[in-house]
Scaffold this motif. Structure first.
Motif, PDB file in Angstrom:
ATOM      1  N   SER A  59     -12.013 -11.530  38.168  1.00  0.00           N
ATOM      2  CA  SER A  59     -13.135 -12.449  37.939  1.00  0.00           C
ATOM      3  C   SER A  59     -14.193 -12.218  39.014  1.00  0.00           C
ATOM      4  O   SER A  59     -14.025 -11.384  39.892  1.00  0.00           O
ATOM      5  N   ARG A  60     -15.259 -13.013  38.935  1.00  0.00           N
ATOM      6  CA  ARG A  60     -16.301 -13.000  39.965  1.00  0.00           C
ATOM      7  C   ARG A  60     -16.074 -14.126  40.967  1.00  0.00           C
ATOM      8  O   ARG A  60     -16.913 -14.396  41.812  1.00  0.00           O
ATOM      9  N   ALA A  61     -14.939 -14.793  40.860  1.00  0.00           N
ATOM     10  CA  ALA A  61     -14.655 -15.956  41.700  1.00  0.00           C
ATOM     11  C   ALA A  61     -14.258 -15.550  43.107  1.00  0.00           C
ATOM     12  O   ALA A  61     -13.738 -14.463  43.340  1.00  0.00           O
ATOM     13  N   SER A  62     -14.495 -16.472  44.046  1.00  0.00           N
ATOM     14  CA  SER A  62     -13.998 -16.294  45.405  1.00  0.00           C
ATOM     15  C   SER A  62     -12.935 -17.345  45.732  1.00  0.00           C
ATOM     16  O   SER A  62     -12.355 -17.315  46.812  1.00  0.00           O
ATOM     17  N   LEU A  63     -12.666 -18.247  44.780  1.00  0.00           N
ATOM     18  CA  LEU A  63     -11.601 -19.246  44.922  1.00  0.00           C
ATOM     19  C   LEU A  63     -10.870 -19.340  43.602  1.00  0.00           C
ATOM     20  O   LEU A  63     -11.513 -19.463  42.546  1.00  0.00           O
ATOM     21  N   SER A  64      -9.537 -19.264  43.651  1.00  0.00           N
ATOM     22  CA  SER A  64      -8.767 -19.437  42.416  1.00  0.00           C
ATOM     23  C   SER A  64      -7.658 -20.447  42.629  1.00  0.00           C
ATOM     24  O   SER A  64      -7.095 -20.563  43.722  1.00  0.00           O
ATOM     25  N   LEU A  65      -7.361 -21.163  41.561  1.00  0.00           N
ATOM     26  CA  LEU A  65      -6.269 -22.128  41.515  1.00  0.00           C
ATOM     27  C   LEU A  65      -5.302 -21.633  40.451  1.00  0.00           C
ATOM     28  O   LEU A  65      -5.712 -21.409  39.308  1.00  0.00           O
ATOM     29  N   ALA A  66      -4.032 -21.459  40.806  1.00  0.00           N
ATOM     30  CA  ALA A  66      -3.031 -20.975  39.858  1.00  0.00           C
ATOM     31  C   ALA A  66      -1.853 -21.936  39.809  1.00  0.00           C
ATOM     32  O   ALA A  66      -1.466 -22.499  40.841  1.00  0.00           O
ATOM     33  N   VAL A  67      -1.300 -22.116  38.599  1.00  0.00           N
ATOM     34  CA  VAL A  67      -0.129 -22.984  38.431  1.00  0.00           C
ATOM     35  C   VAL A  67       0.846 -22.380  37.427  1.00  0.00           C
ATOM     36  O   VAL A  67       0.436 -21.784  36.433  1.00  0.00           O
ATOM     37  N   THR A  68       2.124 -22.559  37.718  1.00  0.00           N
ATOM     38  CA  THR A  68       3.184 -22.199  36.783  1.00  0.00           C
ATOM     39  C   THR A  68       4.334 -23.163  37.016  1.00  0.00           C
ATOM     40  O   THR A  68       4.669 -23.476  38.162  1.00  0.00           O
ATOM     41  N   GLY A  69       4.892 -23.682  35.936  1.00  0.00           N
ATOM     42  CA  GLY A  69       5.950 -24.669  36.101  1.00  0.00           C
ATOM     43  C   GLY A  69       6.673 -24.965  34.820  1.00  0.00           C
ATOM     44  O   GLY A  69       6.465 -24.314  33.793  1.00  0.00           O
ATOM     45  N   PHE A 111       2.221 -23.800  42.881  1.00  0.00           N
ATOM     46  CA  PHE A 111       0.768 -23.734  42.989  1.00  0.00           C
ATOM     47  C   PHE A 111       0.387 -22.558  43.876  1.00  0.00           C
ATOM     48  O   PHE A 111       1.035 -22.323  44.899  1.00  0.00           O
ATOM     49  N   GLY A 112      -0.676 -21.865  43.501  1.00  0.00           N
ATOM     50  CA  GLY A 112      -1.222 -20.810  44.336  1.00  0.00           C
ATOM     51  C   GLY A 112      -2.720 -21.005  44.484  1.00  0.00           C
ATOM     52  O   GLY A 112      -3.415 -21.263  43.499  1.00  0.00           O
ATOM     53  N   ILE A 113      -3.198 -20.918  45.712  1.00  0.00           N
ATOM     54  CA  ILE A 113      -4.627 -21.037  45.991  1.00  0.00           C
ATOM     55  C   ILE A 113      -5.048 -19.760  46.698  1.00  0.00           C
ATOM     56  O   ILE A 113      -4.520 -19.427  47.761  1.00  0.00           O
ATOM     57  N   ALA A 114      -5.984 -19.052  46.087  1.00  0.00           N
ATOM     58  CA  ALA A 114      -6.491 -17.821  46.695  1.00  0.00           C
ATOM     59  C   ALA A 114      -7.959 -18.012  47.039  1.00  0.00           C
ATOM     60  O   ALA A 114      -8.749 -18.440  46.206  1.00  0.00           O
ATOM     61  N   PHE A 115      -8.295 -17.707  48.275  1.00  0.00           N
ATOM     62  CA  PHE A 115      -9.664 -17.761  48.766  1.00  0.00           C
ATOM     63  C   PHE A 115      -9.969 -16.364  49.282  1.00  0.00           C
ATOM     64  O   PHE A 115      -9.215 -15.833  50.104  1.00  0.00           O
ATOM     65  N   ALA A 116     -11.025 -15.770  48.786  1.00  0.00           N
ATOM     66  CA  ALA A 116     -11.362 -14.379  49.122  1.00  0.00           C
ATOM     67  C   ALA A 116     -11.259 -14.126  50.623  1.00  0.00           C
ATOM     68  O   ALA A 116     -11.767 -14.914  51.421  1.00  0.00           O
ATOM     69  N   GLY A 117     -10.568 -13.049  50.978  1.00  0.00           N
ATOM     70  CA  GLY A 117     -10.451 -12.663  52.368  1.00  0.00           C
ATOM     71  C   GLY A 117      -9.353 -13.367  53.134  1.00  0.00           C
ATOM     72  O   GLY A 117      -9.177 -13.132  54.328  1.00  0.00           O
ATOM     73  N   GLN A 118      -8.599 -14.258  52.474  1.00  0.00           N
ATOM     74  CA  GLN A 118      -7.524 -14.989  53.148  1.00  0.00           C
ATOM     75  C   GLN A 118      -6.225 -14.801  52.366  1.00  0.00           C
ATOM     76  O   GLN A 118      -6.249 -14.533  51.172  1.00  0.00           O
TER      77      GLN A 118
END
Length: 160
Positions: free
Chosen positions: A91-101, A119-126
């Motif tokens: 994507s073009r995003a720099s922040l993503s929220l992911a869930v699986t359960g 839960f997974g939180i991805a922030f570009a560069g981290q």
């Protein structure tokens, strides 16, 4: 705060910083992206949502590895980590929220009970932040609602 208020707060936190957002959702089936896009003007922040209910979708759309799914299963910290990272990559995003359960009412086990959500939180560069929550066997609607709430709260926390 209601989920709508949390979604609005997350959009308001992202917009002035130029942060685009993506979601990668399994057990919520798109409820997180829906909460965000219910708000007028969300297109300034929301890039896309990946609804990856099947393992095939997780692999094809997000690049989750077959080896991860085989070794750990769809409902795992390892899988949600790859989902969150994949949402940024695709994507073009720099922040993503992911869930699986496991929202239930069936499908749980002693190892992975109904109400378990990763839960997974991805922030570009981290590094991707992964969190496990147990919402209990309180019904599918409750588990999905609380999953949306928690994901939005994690997004806000990531920006704090």
């Amino acid at each position: 705060m209601s989920n709508a208020e949390l979604a609005n707060a997350l959009l308001q936190a992202c917009q002035p910083r130029g942060i685009m957002l993506a979601t990668a959702e399994s057990c919520t089936g798109g409820l997180i992206i829906a909460a965000l896009t219910d708000i007028a003007g969300s297109s300034a922040v929301v890039d896309r949502g990946f609804i990856t209910y099947s393992n095939e979708a997780k692999m094809e759309m997000l690049g989750v590895s077959a080896a991860t799914l085989e070794a750990h299963g769809a409902v795992s910290g390892e899988t949600v980590r790859e989902m969150a990272a994949g949402a940024l990559t695709h994507s073009r995003a720099s922040l993503s929220l992911a869930v699986t359960g496991i929202a239930g009412p069936s499908g749980g086990s002693s190892e992975k009970p109904v109400g378990l959500v990763w839960f997974g939180i991805a922030f570009a560069g981290q590094p991707v932040v992964v969190e496990r929550q147990l919402f209990g066997h309180k019904g599918r609607e409750f588990i999905r609602h609380e999953t949306v709430r928690h994901a939005l709260q994690l997004g806000l926390r990531a920006l704090a």
